[in-house]
Design a protein around this motif. Structure first.
Motif, PDB file in Angstrom:
ATOM      1  N   GLY A  11       0.819  -1.210   0.000  1.00  0.00           N
ATOM      2  CA  GLY A  11       0.000   0.000   0.000  1.00  0.00           C
ATOM      3  C   GLY A  11       0.855   1.263   0.000  1.00  0.00           C
ATOM      4  O   GLY A  11       2.088   1.204  -0.137  1.00  0.00           O
ATOM      5  N   PHE A  12       0.179   2.380   0.173  1.00  0.00           N
ATOM      6  CA  PHE A  12       0.827   3.702   0.087  1.00  0.00           C
ATOM      7  C   PHE A  12       1.985   3.831   1.091  1.00  0.00           C
ATOM      8  O   PHE A  12       3.149   4.015   0.710  1.00  0.00           O
ATOM      9  CB  PHE A  12      -0.260   4.761   0.323  1.00  0.00           C
ATOM     10  CG  PHE A  12       0.221   6.142   0.621  1.00  0.00           C
ATOM     11  CD1 PHE A  12       1.262   6.712  -0.101  1.00  0.00           C
ATOM     12  CD2 PHE A  12      -0.397   6.897   1.624  1.00  0.00           C
ATOM     13  CE1 PHE A  12       1.688   8.016   0.178  1.00  0.00           C
ATOM     14  CE2 PHE A  12       0.011   8.188   1.904  1.00  0.00           C
ATOM     15  CZ  PHE A  12       1.066   8.746   1.188  1.00  0.00           C
ATOM     16  N   ILE A  13       1.673   3.696   2.360  1.00  0.00           N
ATOM     17  CA  ILE A  13       2.708   3.894   3.386  1.00  0.00           C
ATOM     18  C   ILE A  13       3.697   2.726   3.337  1.00  0.00           C
ATOM     19  O   ILE A  13       4.914   2.907   3.478  1.00  0.00           O
ATOM     20  CB  ILE A  13       2.062   4.036   4.781  1.00  0.00           C
ATOM     21  CG1 ILE A  13       1.157   5.285   4.800  1.00  0.00           C
ATOM     22  CG2 ILE A  13       3.122   4.139   5.872  1.00  0.00           C
ATOM     23  CD1 ILE A  13       0.283   5.422   6.039  1.00  0.00           C
ATOM     24  N   ASP A  32       0.787  -8.849   1.630  1.00  0.00           N
ATOM     25  CA  ASP A  32      -0.338  -8.010   1.183  1.00  0.00           C
ATOM     26  C   ASP A  32      -1.222  -8.854   0.263  1.00  0.00           C
ATOM     27  O   ASP A  32      -0.717  -9.648  -0.535  1.00  0.00           O
ATOM     28  CB  ASP A  32       0.225  -6.802   0.409  1.00  0.00           C
ATOM     29  CG  ASP A  32      -0.758  -5.653   0.313  1.00  0.00           C
ATOM     30  OD1 ASP A  32      -0.448  -4.557   0.795  1.00  0.00           O
ATOM     31  OD2 ASP A  32      -1.856  -5.851  -0.279  1.00  0.00           O
ATOM     32  N   ASN A  33      -2.515  -8.663   0.352  1.00  0.00           N
ATOM     33  CA  ASN A  33      -3.413  -9.429  -0.541  1.00  0.00           C
ATOM     34  C   ASN A  33      -3.734  -8.675  -1.831  1.00  0.00           C
ATOM     35  O   ASN A  33      -4.542  -9.137  -2.625  1.00  0.00           O
ATOM     36  CB  ASN A  33      -4.714  -9.811   0.187  1.00  0.00           C
ATOM     37  CG  ASN A  33      -5.628  -8.619   0.413  1.00  0.00           C
ATOM     38  OD1 ASN A  33      -5.194  -7.471   0.291  1.00  0.00           O
ATOM     39  ND2 ASN A  33      -6.885  -8.870   0.747  1.00  0.00           N
ATOM     40  N   SER A  35      -5.490  -5.931  -2.349  1.00  0.00           N
ATOM     41  CA  SER A  35      -6.929  -5.672  -2.335  1.00  0.00           C
ATOM     42  C   SER A  35      -7.370  -4.898  -3.587  1.00  0.00           C
ATOM     43  O   SER A  35      -6.783  -3.871  -3.928  1.00  0.00           O
ATOM     44  CB  SER A  35      -7.240  -4.870  -1.069  1.00  0.00           C
ATOM     45  OG  SER A  35      -8.359  -4.074  -1.245  1.00  0.00           O
ATOM     46  N   HIS A  39      -5.695  -1.789  -5.465  1.00  0.00           N
ATOM     47  CA  HIS A  39      -4.756  -2.173  -6.525  1.00  0.00           C
ATOM     48  C   HIS A  39      -5.449  -2.497  -7.844  1.00  0.00           C
ATOM     49  O   HIS A  39      -4.779  -2.886  -8.800  1.00  0.00           O
ATOM     50  CB  HIS A  39      -3.925  -3.374  -6.061  1.00  0.00           C
ATOM     51  CG  HIS A  39      -3.117  -3.086  -4.825  1.00  0.00           C
ATOM     52  ND1 HIS A  39      -1.860  -2.511  -4.868  1.00  0.00           N
ATOM     53  CD2 HIS A  39      -3.400  -3.256  -3.509  1.00  0.00           C
ATOM     54  CE1 HIS A  39      -1.406  -2.365  -3.636  1.00  0.00           C
ATOM     55  NE2 HIS A  39      -2.317  -2.803  -2.784  1.00  0.00           N
ATOM     56  N   ASP A  57      -3.490 -13.034   2.722  1.00  0.00           N
ATOM     57  CA  ASP A  57      -4.547 -12.276   3.387  1.00  0.00           C
ATOM     58  C   ASP A  57      -4.332 -12.306   4.898  1.00  0.00           C
ATOM     59  O   ASP A  57      -4.082 -13.372   5.457  1.00  0.00           O
ATOM     60  CB  ASP A  57      -5.909 -12.903   3.029  1.00  0.00           C
ATOM     61  CG  ASP A  57      -7.035 -11.948   3.319  1.00  0.00           C
ATOM     62  OD1 ASP A  57      -7.195 -11.550   4.493  1.00  0.00           O
ATOM     63  OD2 ASP A  57      -7.759 -11.580   2.372  1.00  0.00           O
ATOM     64  N   ILE A  58      -4.476 -11.168   5.528  1.00  0.00           N
ATOM     65  CA  ILE A  58      -4.244 -11.045   6.967  1.00  0.00           C
ATOM     66  C   ILE A  58      -5.261 -11.871   7.779  1.00  0.00           C
ATOM     67  O   ILE A  58      -5.058 -12.128   8.961  1.00  0.00           O
ATOM     68  CB  ILE A  58      -4.266  -9.538   7.374  1.00  0.00           C
ATOM     69  CG1 ILE A  58      -3.681  -9.300   8.771  1.00  0.00           C
ATOM     70  CG2 ILE A  58      -5.651  -8.932   7.299  1.00  0.00           C
ATOM     71  CD1 ILE A  58      -2.219  -9.397   8.856  1.00  0.00           C
ATOM     72  N   LEU A  77       0.326  -2.763   8.969  1.00  0.00           N
ATOM     73  CA  LEU A  77      -0.356  -1.698   8.222  1.00  0.00           C
ATOM     74  C   LEU A  77      -1.621  -2.194   7.530  1.00  0.00           C
ATOM     75  O   LEU A  77      -2.484  -1.384   7.186  1.00  0.00           O
ATOM     76  CB  LEU A  77       0.568  -1.136   7.127  1.00  0.00           C
ATOM     77  CG  LEU A  77       1.934  -0.563   7.502  1.00  0.00           C
ATOM     78  CD1 LEU A  77       2.679  -0.133   6.239  1.00  0.00           C
ATOM     79  CD2 LEU A  77       1.788   0.645   8.415  1.00  0.00           C
ATOM     80  N   TYR A 187     -14.664   2.565  11.226  1.00  0.00           N
ATOM     81  CA  TYR A 187     -13.214   2.496  10.978  1.00  0.00           C
ATOM     82  C   TYR A 187     -12.446   2.825  12.259  1.00  0.00           C
ATOM     83  O   TYR A 187     -11.539   2.094  12.675  1.00  0.00           O
ATOM     84  CB  TYR A 187     -12.830   3.468   9.852  1.00  0.00           C
ATOM     85  CG  TYR A 187     -11.341   3.703   9.735  1.00  0.00           C
ATOM     86  CD1 TYR A 187     -10.493   2.691   9.281  1.00  0.00           C
ATOM     87  CD2 TYR A 187     -10.774   4.936  10.090  1.00  0.00           C
ATOM     88  CE1 TYR A 187      -9.120   2.907   9.183  1.00  0.00           C
ATOM     89  CE2 TYR A 187      -9.409   5.153   9.991  1.00  0.00           C
ATOM     90  CZ  TYR A 187      -8.586   4.133   9.536  1.00  0.00           C
ATOM     91  OH  TYR A 187      -7.220   4.340   9.455  1.00  0.00           O
ATOM     92  N   LYS A 191      -9.860   0.624  14.646  1.00  0.00           N
ATOM     93  CA  LYS A 191      -8.473   1.012  14.951  1.00  0.00           C
ATOM     94  C   LYS A 191      -8.247   0.986  16.459  1.00  0.00           C
ATOM     95  O   LYS A 191      -7.185   0.585  16.928  1.00  0.00           O
ATOM     96  CB  LYS A 191      -8.140   2.403  14.376  1.00  0.00           C
ATOM     97  CG  LYS A 191      -8.182   2.532  12.878  1.00  0.00           C
ATOM     98  CD  LYS A 191      -7.415   1.467  12.121  1.00  0.00           C
ATOM     99  CE  LYS A 191      -5.929   1.695  12.014  1.00  0.00           C
ATOM    100  NZ  LYS A 191      -5.290   0.668  11.121  1.00  0.00           N
ATOM    101  N   GLN A 215      -1.926  10.960  11.727  1.00  0.00           N
ATOM    102  CA  GLN A 215      -2.914  11.946  11.284  1.00  0.00           C
ATOM    103  C   GLN A 215      -3.178  11.699   9.787  1.00  0.00           C
ATOM    104  O   GLN A 215      -3.046  10.568   9.340  1.00  0.00           O
ATOM    105  CB  GLN A 215      -2.387  13.353  11.587  1.00  0.00           C
ATOM    106  CG  GLN A 215      -2.278  13.635  13.087  1.00  0.00           C
ATOM    107  CD  GLN A 215      -3.609  14.065  13.709  1.00  0.00           C
ATOM    108  OE1 GLN A 215      -4.471  14.613  13.033  1.00  0.00           O
ATOM    109  NE2 GLN A 215      -3.778  13.847  15.005  1.00  0.00           N
ATOM    110  N   VAL A 217      -2.191  11.208   6.382  1.00  0.00           N
ATOM    111  CA  VAL A 217      -0.920  11.002   5.691  1.00  0.00           C
ATOM    112  C   VAL A 217      -1.129  11.245   4.194  1.00  0.00           C
ATOM    113  O   VAL A 217      -2.116  10.761   3.626  1.00  0.00           O
ATOM    114  CB  VAL A 217      -0.420   9.557   5.913  1.00  0.00           C
ATOM    115  CG1 VAL A 217       0.991   9.397   5.353  1.00  0.00           C
ATOM    116  CG2 VAL A 217      -0.459   9.189   7.400  1.00  0.00           C
TER     117      VAL A 217
END
Ligand code: NAD
Length: 376
Positions: A11-13, A32-33, A35, A39, A57-58, A77, A187, A191, A215, A217
């Motif tokens: 992902g991004f981060i 990472d799957n 997603s 993607h 997959d997590i 992440l 969400y 978290k 915050q 990102v």
């Protein structure tokens, strides 16, 4: 040399973090799957040279067990990340974010492993509205934590809650790590559940841990096609397509935008040094920027004549203001965010220029919310 498993590492981060960890001489395993929401339907991912990529997959035990072999540090992440979407895809958000994290610790609790450190990507959303000062209660200001804004309040366009004690006007102030926690979206609730799982399980299992509350990102490489999150992506696409920029509420709602490079520096610092007793840190720039200001800045940097306009619309689950107190981040990691909002946005816009223009899916995402009475 330590080996880091980065869940959600495509992902991004995660992609920025993988490169930074490799440059810091870590071995990197990306899990990472891919997603489709992030993607696309026919995803491909090329891990940075030197990293190992495991597509998994997590929420799948055997895939995650295999990925944990020989790992020293887990940076977690992998998550579903859309605030609005989480309000109706509740089961999916719970399964990926909460059960996925529970599975990670179920494996660590029941199999031999080498993990000594876990870093969790949490979110400022766990604070809900965050901290305010009431100067009616006392001239020097008393810290107050207004409750989540309900449908009636939003319908009446009473955007900022009054002081829950005296009813006076509140002014936003920087939120500290020990301030009240009050998730306003599904969400955010997931978290916070992740935070509890990490804290309790790591303490019981003798694993060092850091919980980082990011915050907003932003930066090069953020998904331009996911319509459920990433306001800069959504706006930059609409600017490129010559579409209007609708701004929720009155445009004065604010966020703390922090460039991904500053976030990655904090994650890497915590990944390198396990903190045995655990630590929870805000990761932001420590400054609030209104959404109207950010939209206007984006238009200016992209050379667009588009005028952002407020619509008075709102989404249930959105907060009004939140920015981070970053004293603990500085004291514990020795890091200060180095990239200003304007510089970060210039970098982001230069990168956007090199990307194909994606379809604009904002109306589709908003229609899904309206149909469920989560936006009006
Ligand atoms: N970007 C932000 O502004 C921000 C703010 C606060 C917190 N965070 C947190 O940081 C983390 C990373 O965010 P990001 O912006 O890089 O998001 P992202 O969507 O770009 O990356 C998430 C990655 O997780 C993967 N993923 C999703 N479901 C998965 C599953 N079931 N199994 C394995 N992988 C899965 C996706 O394919 C994706 O590559 C998330 O936990 C998010 O909650 C991000």
């Amino acid at each position: 040399m330590q080996t880091i498993l980065i869940t959600g590492g495509a992902g991004f981060i995660g992609r920025h973090l993988s490169r930074a960890a490799l440059a810091a001489n870590c071995k990197v395993v990306v899990f990472d799957n891919l997603s489709p929401q992030i993607h696309g339907e026919d995803p491909s991912f090329e891990a940075p040279a030197g990293a190992i990529f495991i597509r998994g997959d997590i929420t799948a035990r055997t895939e995650l067990e295999a990925a944990l072999d020989g790992i020293d540090t887990v940076v977690h992440l992998a998550a579903e990340t859309g605030t609005g979407q989480s309000m109706y895809e509740i089961d999916r958000y719970y399964r990926v974010n909460v059960q996925g994290t529970a599975l990670l610790f179920d494996i660590l609790a029941n199999r031999p492993h080498s993990v000594a450190n876990v870093v969790l990507a949490s979110s400022r959303s766990v604070y809900g509205e965050g901290a305010y000062l009431c100067r009616t209660c006392a001239p020097e200001g008393v810290r107050r934590f207004p409750p989540t804004r309900g449908p009636e309040q939003l319908k009446a366009h009473r955007w900022t809650a009054p002081c829950p004690v005296c009813g006076g006007r509140l002014e936003p102030t920087a939120t500290r790590e020990d301030d009240a926690l009050a998730p306003a979206s599904i969400y955010a609730a997931t978290k916070l559940a992740q935070e509890d799982l990490v804290r309790v399980a790591c303490t019981a299992l003798g694993i060092g841990h850091s919980i980082l509350r990011f915050q907003n990102v932003f930066g090069e490489g953020q998904s331009l096609s996911n319509p459920y999150t990433g306001i800069l992506s959504i706006f930059s696409t609409r600017i490129r397509l010559g579409l209007p920029l609708p701004i929720f509420e009155d445009g004065e709602e604010s966020r703390d935008f922090v460039h991904v490079e500053d976030v990655v520096a904090a994650v890497l610092r915590c990944a390198e040094r396990p903190l045995q007793d655990g630590v929870t840190l805000n990761v932001g720039r420590g400054e609030a920027a209104s959404i109207m200001h950010v939209a206007q800045l984006l238009c200016r940097i992209m050379g667009s004549n588009t005028e952002p306009h407020v619509t008075g619309e709102y989404r249930l689950g959105d907060i009004r203001h939140n920015f981070a107190n970053i004293e603990q981040l500085e004291n514990i990691t020795g890091l200060r965010p180095a990239i200003s909002l304007e510089e970060g946005m210039r970098r982001f816009c230069n990168w956007v220029d090199t990307q194909p223009i994606p379809a604009d899916l904002l109306e589709k995402a908003n229609a899904e919310l309206r149909a469920r009475k989560l936006m009006a």
